[in-house]
Structures are given as C-alpha cells and as structure tokens.
Design an enzyme around this catalytic site. Structure first.
Site, PDB file in Angstrom:
ATOM      1  CG  ASP A 211      56.754  45.705  36.856  1.00 56.21           C
ATOM      2  OD1 ASP A 211      57.622  45.291  37.656  1.00 56.21           O
ATOM      3  OD2 ASP A 211      56.116  46.757  37.064  1.00 56.21           O
TER       4      ASP A 211
HETATM    5  C1  BGC Z   1      57.903  47.595  40.006  1.00 54.50           C
HETATM    6  C2  BGC Z   1      59.068  47.875  39.088  1.00 54.50           C
HETATM    7  C3  BGC Z   1      60.333  47.400  39.726  1.00 54.50           C
HETATM    8  C4  BGC Z   1      60.217  45.920  40.026  1.00 54.50           C
HETATM    9  C5  BGC Z   1      61.451  45.317  40.639  1.00 54.50           C
HETATM   10  C6  BGC Z   1      57.880  46.154  40.487  1.00 54.50           C
HETATM   11  O1  BGC Z   1      56.993  46.018  41.552  1.00 54.50           O
HETATM   12  O2  BGC Z   1      56.694  47.906  39.362  1.00 54.50           O
HETATM   13  O3  BGC Z   1      59.133  49.249  38.802  1.00 54.50           O
HETATM   14  O4  BGC Z   1      61.428  47.666  38.897  1.00 54.50           O
HETATM   15  O5  BGC Z   1      59.140  45.727  40.930  1.00 54.50           O
HETATM   16  O6  BGC Z   1      61.634  45.729  41.932  1.00 54.50           O
END
Ligand code: BGC
Length: 904
Positions: A295
């Site tokens: 993530d």
């Molecule tokens: C989130 C993810 C997301 C990623 C990219 C993170 O803050 O937890 O679900 O895909 O950002 O935007």
C-alpha cells in the site's frame, strides 16, 4: 558451501551504510513483539511464482523477457518512480526490452482522478444487490474504462476491511460483513476486470479493519508522539482464515494478478513484511501467482519486506511521501549486489509482475498507454509533476470518453441495491400520471446538489448534498451526478405534481409551513451518514465513523417531518448501518414512557424507509425507478442494522487510544462479528443481515438436498505443481550500476542506479529477520492450487428450493442459504453461516427452482493445530448432519432441511 553459508558470507559484504530499517516491533516472530501480544511465525524463503499449470505459459514468456533485462531494469520493474512521477497514482520504472512502465490507478468504484468515466455504485451498494450478474457486469464495465484510460493495474476490488466494526471508515469500499458474500463479489470483480485485460488488485491484505492508527505519519500528525508503529491486528489462525483470508481465496482462485498488502500489522509484523502472511498464506497456501505491491508507503523496510514476499513498492518513496528516497530502487540494487537479497528473489519479484502482464493479456500492442493525468486537467502539463516544471511538459490529457453505455449498469445496480426496510399503508410504490399525489415535499440536503459541485471537495472529503460515495482513494470524479431532487423534479411535469423542497437540514420552520398546509402530500426525507479513508477528514471525522448516527441532525429532521406529515418516506444514503432508534422530540422533553413515543423507525407517520447505500452517479434515476415501481426493490442488507453500537459486541468500537508504543488490537471476538455475534448472543437487531422487502412477496418451499461426493475429513494429499522457471542470473559487477553518463537526473525521481558503486564490506553478518532461511519451507497441506487446495472447492451437496412469487407484481427474490454445523463435534460454530445466495426473478404466481452448490470449504473449519481445513466429526468419527436453511434473510422466513452424509 551450502546456500545458507553463501548467504552468510555474502551478508558480510553488506554495509550498515544501507541504513535500511530491518523490521518493526516484532519482525516476523521476533522477540520484541512477544511482550506486546501475539507474534507471527517466520515463513521463508518466499515461494516462487510459476508453479500452477494455468500460468505456466505466461511464466515461460516472462522468463524469456526477464532474461534480457539488466539488473537496473529488473529493479525498475519492482519500484515506483515516486509520488506524482508519472500520470498515475503509481508508475513503475522503464525497461528497454519491451516491458512498459506500468500505470497503477485506483479504484474500486471508478477510475480515480480521471475525466469522462463512470462513477459506479460503491462496493457496499453492489453487495446489497446480491446479484452475481451485476457484480460481474460492474467489474467488466469498470475494467473496460480502466483499459480505455491506459491503466495496467486497477487498485481494486477491496475485500478488506470486511466490517469487523460497523464504524470502520472504509467498509463501504468492500462488499459487506460476511466472508462468503465478500468472496463471491470479490471473485466476480476480479473476473470482470481481468476479462477486459486489466490486472485486478485485491486489497488490503489483511485484517486492515480500522483507519485510526493505520499509518505512522498520520498517527504522529494526530499528536500520538510515542507511537512507533501502526496498529497490530492480533488475530488467531482460525478467524484469520474463516473471516479475513476467505474472500481473498476467492479472488486468487479467479486468477488474480496482484495483491496490495495493508498498512496495519498482523500479530506484530507489518502486513508488507509479514512472511507468514505473504510467503506462507498468500503464496504457498493460496497458490497466488501474481505480485504483491505495498500500500502507498505501507512498506516499512527494504530487505525484510522483500524476503517476506513483497514484490513491488508503491509509490516508490519509502518512509516519507514524495522525498524520492525509496526502500527499494537503488537500495534493492545494492542489496542484490552485496547478496543480502538473493538474486533469485529479485528474479521472482520481476517474473511475478511480468507474468501477470502476460497472463492478463497486456502484451497486446493495442493496449493503450495512459492518456490522462491524475494531477491536472489541462491537456499539456508537467511530465513529472513531482520533479517540478523543469522536468519538461507533455501532452497528457486526451479526454478519452470511456463511458460507453455503462450508466445503464450503474443505474441497474443503484436501483437493485435499494433495500426497502419498511413499507406500510401502501406508501410505496408512488403512483404516476393521473393517480399521482398532487404534492411531493422533499426535505434534507441529501436530496440535492453539493453547492461546491459534485467534485467540489478533494477525494469527496465533505458531506454536502446528496451522498453518492464515501471519501478517500476509493472515490472518483463524477462526470455528472443525478441528484434525487433533479430526478423527482423531472418527473413532476409529466405527473402534473407540485414539487417543493427544503434542503436546509436545520430549518424546521419551513417544514411547518409546507407540510401542515398540504395534508395529502408525500414527504420524502433524505438523510445520510458518511465515512472515508484516514488521510483526510470531513466535518472533523477522520476516516472511521464516530458513531452510527445520521449526520446533520438527520434524526431530528425525520421526526420533525413525521410530526407534521402523515406519509413520511425516509431515504438513507449511508456507508453502513445507522441508528434508527432515536425517539421523538417530545420524548426528549418529557420522557419516553410518559409520551409513549417510539423510535423514528416505528413512528406511525414514517410509512416507508429505503436504504439506498452509496449509489454513485445514477443516484436520482435509480431512486426514481424504485419509488415509482419501475424497479421492484430487491436489495438486501449486506450487514446487520443493530439497535445500538454496543449490540455489535466487543469488536464494534474503534480503538481510539494507542495504549502503548504499538497499538494492540486483539480480535478476541474471533468469528463473532455482525450477525454471527447477534445470533450467538441472541440479540434482536432492528433489521437482520440479509433483510429487505419487496413490492411483492415470496414463499420458499420444497428443499431437496443431494450429496454429490463422499468427503474425507481432510483434503487429500496436496497436488504437486509445475516447476517454476529458472533464470540462472549472475550478479553483474557493481561498476555497471552507476548513473549512465549523460542522463538528465530529475529531482526526487527514483532511479535504480547508485551514486557510489563501491560495495562496503561489513564485518557483521547480515541481520536477517529471525527464522530467515533459504531451505525450502514445508508446504501447507491446505495448498496446491490457486485459492487453496483444489478439493476445498469440490461440491459436496447440491441444494434446490422452489421460490414462488405469491404477490401481484413481478419481482426478484434473494434466497440465501445458511448452514448450521452439527453440534456434536466439540468445535464451536456460529449459529448460522451464509454459504449460498442467488437472485431470481418471478412473475405473479410463478414458481422457479433455485440451486446451490455447497463445497468442502463451506462445511469445513480451520483446524489450528493441524493447520488445515477440516470437516468436523463427532465422537464416533462420523460427519454429523448439517442444518440447511434457505430464507429471505439470516433470520427470516424460509425452508429448512438436513443433510444425510455418506462419508468415505
Ligand atoms: C490506500 C489504497 C490506495 C492507495 C493509492 C492508499 O492510501 O490505502 O487503497 O489504493 O492509497 O491511492
């Protein structure tokens, strides 16, 4: 020299200069976490991809391509170029062998940060349709839009959080509080997205159940200065498998291309460096053949994460946003050169990424390159926004309209998800034409537009106007949003109806004026409840919900209207369950008993209640369909609506205080979340899981159960896979890894190259995580194919029931199959567990047969001691009889039968 000795010797070469953080509070079973709670056992080395038949060809092609890559190119494939260093939210580095920089883009309900796309209903809304067809159709349309925009990897579906707490800020991105429902919807989403040639991402792996304390930078910015690591979800193996891993099994079984590891820790080891979770469960037991990405900034270490099974770092920056310092990139180059990361691990990381690209069909020359920018709307703009304007400009936004006729599936889902919770006095459907009521009065800001525009708040981080999505990375930009007010007004002329409205949630005087003067009016009250991702807030709410209350005094609004209007219809847009127990204003003044007042849901003038979830762009059109009976409501709740937060049990409250340097959240409730908890504790909910009314009625009868296979207690011996490709890569001299001469270096852009190509020898052995080993780990008996042991998906029983439409209009029924395990086994089981559902249409008087397959997994439990799925036996060694209930909700009307088991 053994491999271990080689590693040990090479480890001497590494320098402390690497400065890579080597673990977190507990590492993978390390000692530090032991005093804090549970620990996670080590599981090394990382299983190689390319071991299942269905992927063999793609791995073969990938091996040929990766053999041509230099070390720098391999590192580029694994590492993002940095935050906003390319058009997408994640962009990988380049190669010269025909493998492109990949565009990774959110999200689960629409292509984020893009123009001319469809904002589909949210995951929770899609789950509420209980329609396998619509789950697939939505994903297919979403995949097509992603492809049209040039997205290689779509960051969805979200199958975790599952909704351990009804307050979890991101529950709405996923498919409800039951693993079976979540798994079917997640699996169909993967299938739909990947059928369009886009790599799907199942996220967030795993047990990422609340926003608070999820990310260190957020934790520190909230003033918790003593916290040193994100929250640890402490969870036992059985609940882990049966609740949280379960939906991921279904996504992997569908041939999933990528998984995103979460921000949280699991048993005191970060999700992105937890070798038991990534190497052991995901790659060995679930046979996952794709790649694991972090993530965004979820990765907390370099070497330890790589050895634990993480294959790609996103967005490339490591510990801090947008600083250009990666934990992979040049650090990975160095770690491979000095041997602390074995080169075959790097090769496996790259192979997994390249093989997924082949497997999902992206080696097709017609696959579009990204034709939009996440960062600006002008056609030309900075090529690398994160590097500043001096990095040059280019044409990026081509405004490709990728919507086709996808508004139709968006509208169908928004309509079929609407869950009719109450309908008395024939309140719904509303009549049209000559029979139409002459006056409709609309109340509440949730009926109308956001005065700042539908995209007026970044990532939808405000709750102004009608609520169509929650906030955060799981949101997308509306190309348009049809508000309920707009849709209702558009029909008013045809019906010669008078439509009046008060969009001010607090302006009760106006209600007096309008409602009391029009006794025959239909009053529609719009209320909502919002939540989102923890990096941003709305009205002071930082991600997770603070309670189950309606926002903006919604209860008072409902009660105020209901006091004056005898036909008050409530429409709720919400991220999850809401409190419907608030009592009338009089009772607040004089006491409930005295006045005999009831909860608003029971108020005699509240004649109908519709839970419209988060409908996306077709909010108004879909609502109109249901209000006027064009679509007979067939939504069912994908969660329980309880009478209070406390009724949801110990898992319900969000952990708000860290309680130490590493917040410890014990999932001590085990399997007992949502309806499993209500059932066990015999708590009457307001509306049970699976509940929803229709404008017609259905009767279920005539259950027939056929056993199709005689099961053994455990799955048979694990099948042997195919051999993974070998690359025989040699480590190049470090002198080849300097910056190529003449390269124009962009600031903060992440390159694979080294400033200093000398490799410093360390006198100390490399500090590998405890338990690290290169000797192959014993494989899990529960593995052997994508999704787990193939026998887990063998059908053991087939159940058929007859569904009759006993009303006067056509409609769709949702027969739901719940099993109750035999109670003579000595193993603790929930009262009922969902194990099947279908959605079927039937005309008045018509009877339709519906079939359900029940698999080995459906009747097994996870035996922690044996580390395997097991069918429970009684003392005599027999498989007992399972009670099968097929009903219109988890506790509603239905038909019951029992299995008679023939066993091996
Ligand atoms: C989130 C993810 C997301 C990623 C990219 C993170 O803050 O937890 O679900 O895909 O950002 O935007």
């Amino acid at each position: 020299m053994t491999m271990t000795a080689v590693i040990a010797a090479l480890a001497l070469i590494i320098g402390l200069v690497l400065g890579l953080p080597q673990g977190n509070s507990g590492g993978n079973g390390g000692s530090a976490g032991a005093s804090e709670g549970r620990t996670s056992p080590p599981w090394y080395p990382s299983p190689k991809g390319g071991t299942v038949d269905q992927w063999a060809e793609s791995y073969g092609k990938a091996a040929s391509l990766v053999r041509k890559m230099s070390l720098a190119e391999k590192v580029n494939v694994t590492t993002g170029t940095g935050w906003s260093m390319g058009p997408c939210v994640g962009n990988t580095g380049t190669t010269n062998v025909g493998f492109p920089s990949l565009c990774l883009q959110d999200g689960p309900l629409g292509v984020r940060f893009a123009d001319s796309i469809t904002v589909f209903p949210a995951g929770i809304t899609t789950a509420a349709t209980w329609s396998r067809k619509l789950m697939y159709d939505r994903a297919r349309a979403l995949g097509k839009e992603a492809r049209g925009k040039g997205v290689n990897v779509l960051l969805g579906p979200c199958v975790g959080p599952i909704g351990r707490s009804p307050l979890g800020g991101r529950n709405w991105e996923g498919f409800g509080s039951d693993p079976y429902l979540q798994g079917i919807a997640g699996g169909l989403s993967v299938q739909g997205i990947q059928d369009e040639g886009v790599i799907a991402t199942a996220k967030h792996f795993v047990a990422n159940e609340q926003e608070k304390f999820r990310q260190l930078s957020e934790i520190l910015s909230q003033g918790f200065k003593d916290v040193i690591a994100p929250l640890s979800s402490n969870i036992g193996d059985r609940a882990l498998r049966e609740l949280y891993i379960w939906p991921f099994m279904d996504t992997v079984r569908m041939g999933l291309g990528s998984v995103m590891c979460g921000y949280n820790q699991i048993n005191n080891s970060n999700a992105c460096q937890n070798s038991y979770i990534l190497n052991g469960i995901l790659k060995d037991e679930l046979g996952f053949q794709g790649f694991v990405m972090s993530d965004w900034l979820g990765q907390r270490s370099g070497v330890a994460s790589v050895l634990s099974g993480m294959d790609m770092t996103m967005p490339g920056d490591g510990l801090l946003w947008a600083d250009g310092n990666s934990l992979l990139g040049p650090q990975l180059t160095r770690a491979v050169l000095n041997g602390s990361v074995p080169i075959d691990r790097l090769d496996d990381m790259v192979l997994r990424i390249v093989a997924s690209w082949y497997q999902i069909g992206q080696d097709d020359a017609s696959y579009p390159r990204p034709n939009f920018s996440s960062w600006f709307r002008t056609s030309v703009g900075p090529t690398y926004v994160g590097a500043g304007p001096s990095a040059g400009h280019s044409l990026q936004n081509l405004y490709a309209d990728v919507r086709d006729d996808h508004h139709e599936v968006a509208r169908a889902i928004a309509a079929e998800s609407i869950t009719l919770l109450k309908n008395i006095n024939g309140a719904l459907p509303l009549k049209s034409g000559k029979e139409a009521k002459k006056s409709i009065m609309i109340f509440g800001s949730d009926a109308g537009p956001n005065l700042l525009g539908p995209n007026g708040c970044p990532d939808r981080s405000c709750n102004n106007g009608t609520l169509g999505q929650g906030w955060g990375s799981g949101s997308a930009e509306y190309a348009y949003l049809v508000t309920p007010l707009e849709a209702i007004q558009a029909k008013a002329l045809a019906d010669r109806t008078m439509v009046e409205y008060v969009l001010d949630d607090y302006h009760y005087g106006r209600i007096n004026f309008t409602a009391e003067k029009t006794p025959n009016a239909t009053c529609l009250v719009f209320v909502n409840s919002d939540s989102g991702e923890g990096y941003t807030s709305a009205e002071g709410v930082l991600g997770d919900r603070v309670d189950l209350k309606l926002w903006h005094g919604g209860d008072k609004l409902i009660l105020s209207v209901a006091e004056r209007c005898s036909n008050t219809i409530v429409i709720i847009h919400s991220v999850g369950p809401v409190d419907m127990e608030v009592r009338s204003l009089n009772c607040l003044l004089f006491g409930r008993l005295l006045m005999g007042d009831k909860a608003w849901i029971e108020h005699k003038n509240v004649t109908a209640v519709l839970m419209a979830h988060l409908p996306g762009q077709e909010s108004g059109t879909a609502l109109l369909d249901v209000l006027y009976g064009i679509t007979n409501p067939s939504g069912r709740l994908p969660y329980t609506i309880g009478k209070s937060l406390a009724d949801y049990g110990p898992a319900a409250p969000i952990m708000m205080q860290p309680g130490g340097s590493v917040p410890q959240q014990d999932f001590s409730e085990g399997l007992y979340i949502d309806y499993r908890h209500f059932d066990r504790e015999r708590i009457a909910p307001r509306f049970e899981f699976g509940f929803g009314l229709s404008y017609t009625t259905f009767e279920f009868s005539n259950m027939r159960i056929t056993q199709t296979r005689a099961p053994t207690e455990f799955p048979p011996a694990r099948p042997v896979g195919v051999p993974a490709p070998e690359l025989n890569s040699t480590i190049p001299p470090s002198s080849e890894l300097g910056f190529p001469p003449g390269i124009k270096r962009l600031q903060r852009y992440i390159y694979p190259y080294l400033n200093d190509t000398s490799i410093t020898k360390s006198p100390e052995p490399y500090p590998y995580p405890s338990g690290y080993s290169t000797t192959p780990h014993e494989p899990s008996p529960a593995g052997g194919a994508q999704g787990g042991h193939p026998a887990l998906f063998d059908v053991i029983f087939h159940v058929t029931v007859s569904v009759k439409n006993t009303g006067s209009v056509p409609g769709k029924a949702v027969p739901q199959l719940y099993i109750s395990y035999p109670n003579s086994t000595g193993v603790d089981f929930p009262v009922r567990s969902l194990r099947g559902f279908e959605k079927v249409g039937a005309g008045p008087g018509e009877t339709v047969d519906v079939g359900f397959d029940i698999t080995r997994r459906d009747i097994s439990y996870w035996d922690e001691k044996r580390g395997n799925w097991r069918i429970p036996l009684d003392k005599e060694g027999n498989i007992g009889s399972y009670e099968i209930f097929v009903g219109d909700s988890s506790r509603g009307e239905g038909v019951t039968g029992r299995t008679e088991v023939v066993q091996v």
